[in-house]
Design an enzyme around this catalytic site. Structure first.
Site, PDB file in Angstrom:
ATOM      1  N   ASP A 166      37.530   7.659 -46.484  1.00 56.04           N
ATOM      2  CA  ASP A 166      38.120   8.743 -47.278  1.00 56.04           C
ATOM      3  C   ASP A 166      37.111   9.548 -48.102  1.00 56.04           C
ATOM      4  OD1 ASP A 166      37.600   6.653 -49.008  1.00 56.04           O
ATOM      5  OD2 ASP A 166      39.314   7.078 -50.287  1.00 56.04           O
ATOM      6  N   GLU A 167      35.829   9.345 -47.859  1.00 55.48           N
ATOM      7  CA  GLU A 167      34.825  10.098 -48.614  1.00 55.48           C
ATOM      8  C   GLU A 167      33.780  10.663 -47.658  1.00 55.48           C
ATOM      9  OE1 GLU A 167      33.056   7.776 -51.752  1.00 55.48           O
ATOM     10  OE2 GLU A 167      34.948   6.742 -52.179  1.00 55.48           O
ATOM     11  N   ASP A 226      36.240  13.506 -51.912  1.00 53.50           N
ATOM     12  CA  ASP A 226      36.923  12.214 -51.970  1.00 53.50           C
ATOM     13  C   ASP A 226      38.429  12.446 -51.868  1.00 53.50           C
ATOM     14  OD1 ASP A 226      37.848   9.689 -52.479  1.00 53.50           O
ATOM     15  OD2 ASP A 226      36.775   9.425 -54.374  1.00 53.50           O
TER      16      ASP A 226
HETATM   17 MG    MG Z   1      39.418   8.235 -52.332  1.00 53.94          MG
END
Ligand code: MG
Length: 413
Positions: A105-106, A9
């Protein structure tokens, strides 16, 4: 063979990317927002110093400034975020071809089959990944390492920024079970309300609860959440879901009773369009067309599509186009079993802007206000769960997760 899964993450992703070009601001409280000029603009991301002031994602600039008067506001650059997301996932793919992006974003990485090539120690490899991203891109990640996707995701939330948390079959009862049940992936608002009613506060409470009763209360979803809490998630890391901009974004629903009449059909369309629009905005995309598929009680499918005059990510415009399609191809007195609304001919939101410049100011300003309003709804949903706001006339229907679209498979985004 026991799986080894990472969930990576990126920490404060938008803010971290913006700070790469403003290193002098790194130690000041900084937030990224849609429109820094407007006090009603929404905070999209914040760095650690801003977090320390209590600045929260999804609140308005005005609310954030009350807590942190010196907050530095930076405008968002979605195209740059997509480029960084691509670079980050390219690095992940050096370690395994099983990389599944979850939003921008992961990502999950299944390194079961390749770990031996990189020393064989999961924690050491996770730490190496963190070092590489920090050194090569200037970004930090938190990594959860576990034997299933759900626990790996909890691990990446467990400690951040720039940290590795390993959740094993031996320690998950100590690490995972005391966490609030709402931290568990896919616990939506409906499930959270039911859990509260039955005194299920932690993930451990959920694991200890009777699975059959959960099935009766929440259906398949309830049983699945019980399995997640018990460490029994077996879902694979699916590389097909790598973060590539979707070609279309569709949302389908089979209704618990047949819809009948213009108003019920309209309400169904509005509900679906609302979720389609939210997903478009999550990808910073707009659509240039809308398709509608209608299934009748005899499982006969009908589908129609139309172009939009202007690219849109607005629920009311997508719903409007879908309703026009319904009016033109469907006898409103016939019952409807299932509906699918799909946004098609997608393009990045930035490219849509140049076309918008041809518009007259009044209309454009109105559209901006609408986009902002719907963006606010997304932000609130992100914060409080999908069921927290309903469009005015949506039927009270619980949306099944991963609902298969009637009349054929649309690519999931
Ligand atoms: Mg994040």
């Amino acid at each position: 063979m026991e799986r080894v899964i990472f969930h990576c993450d990126l920490n404060s992703f938008y803010a971290s990317v913006e700070l790469l070009s403003h290193p002098e601001l790194r130690h000041l409280p900084v937030a990224v927002c849609g429109d820094p000029e407007s006090r009603h603009g929404i905070i999209l991301a914040k760095n650690e110093p801003a977090k320390a002031f209590g600045v929260k994602t999804a609140e308005t600039i005005w609310q954030a400034r009350k807590k942190c008067p010196d907050l530095v506001l930076l405008p968002a650059h979605h195209k740059t975020y997509r480029e960084y997301s691509r670079k980050v996932n390219e690095i992940y793919r050096e370690y395994t071809d099983l990389v599944e992006a979850f939003g921008i974003d992961e990502s999950w990485l299944d390194v079961t089959g390749t770990l031996h090539l990189f020393g064989g120690d999961p924690k050491a490899l996770a730490d190496r990944l963190r070092d590489r991203l920090r050194d090569e891109l200037g970004l930090t990640i938190s990594v959860g390492v576990s034997f299933n996707k759900v626990f790996a995701k909890l691990g990446s939330d467990y400690k951040k920024p720039d940290a590795t948390t390993v959740i094993t079959r031996e320690n998950f009862r100590q690490l995972v079970w005391p966490l609030p049940v709402t931290d568990l992936l896919y616990v939506g608002r409906a499930a959270a309300q039911t859990f509260e009613k039955f005194g299920i506060r932690t993930i451990g409470d959920l694991a200890a609860f009777d699975r059959e009763q959960l099935f009766r209360l929440l259906g398949k979803n309830g049983a699945q959440l019980h399995d997640f809490a018990s460490g029994l998630d077996t879902s694979p890391v699916a590389p097909a879901a790598q973060y590539t901009p979707p070609k279309s974004v569709g949302n389908g629903l089979t209704f618990s009773h047949n819809l009948k009449g213009r108003e019920e059909i309209r309400a169904g369309i509005i509900q679906l369009a609302d979720q389609v629009a939210a997903r478009l905005r999550r990808h910073s995309m707009k659509c240039q067309g809308v398709s509608l598929a209608i299934r009748d009680p005899a499982f006969r499918d009908l589908s129609r599509q139309k172009r939009l005059d202007t690219p849109s990510c607005l629920a009311r415009e997508i719903a409007g186009a879908a309703m026009e399609l319904a009016e033109s191809c469907w006898n409103m007195d016939h019952p409807v079993r299932a509906l699918t609304v799909t946004a098609i001919y997608l393009l990045p939101a930035e490219e849509a802007v140049s076309q918008l410049e041809l518009w007259d100011g009044g209309q454009e300003q109105r559209r901006e206000r609408l986009e902002k309003l719907e963006g606010t709804m997304d932000a609130i949903r992100a914060k409080y769960g999908a069921g927290s706001i309903q469009p005015a006339s949506a039927p009270r229907e619980r949306r099944p997760r991963h609902a298969p679209p009637p009349g054929g498979a649309y690519p999931e985004d």
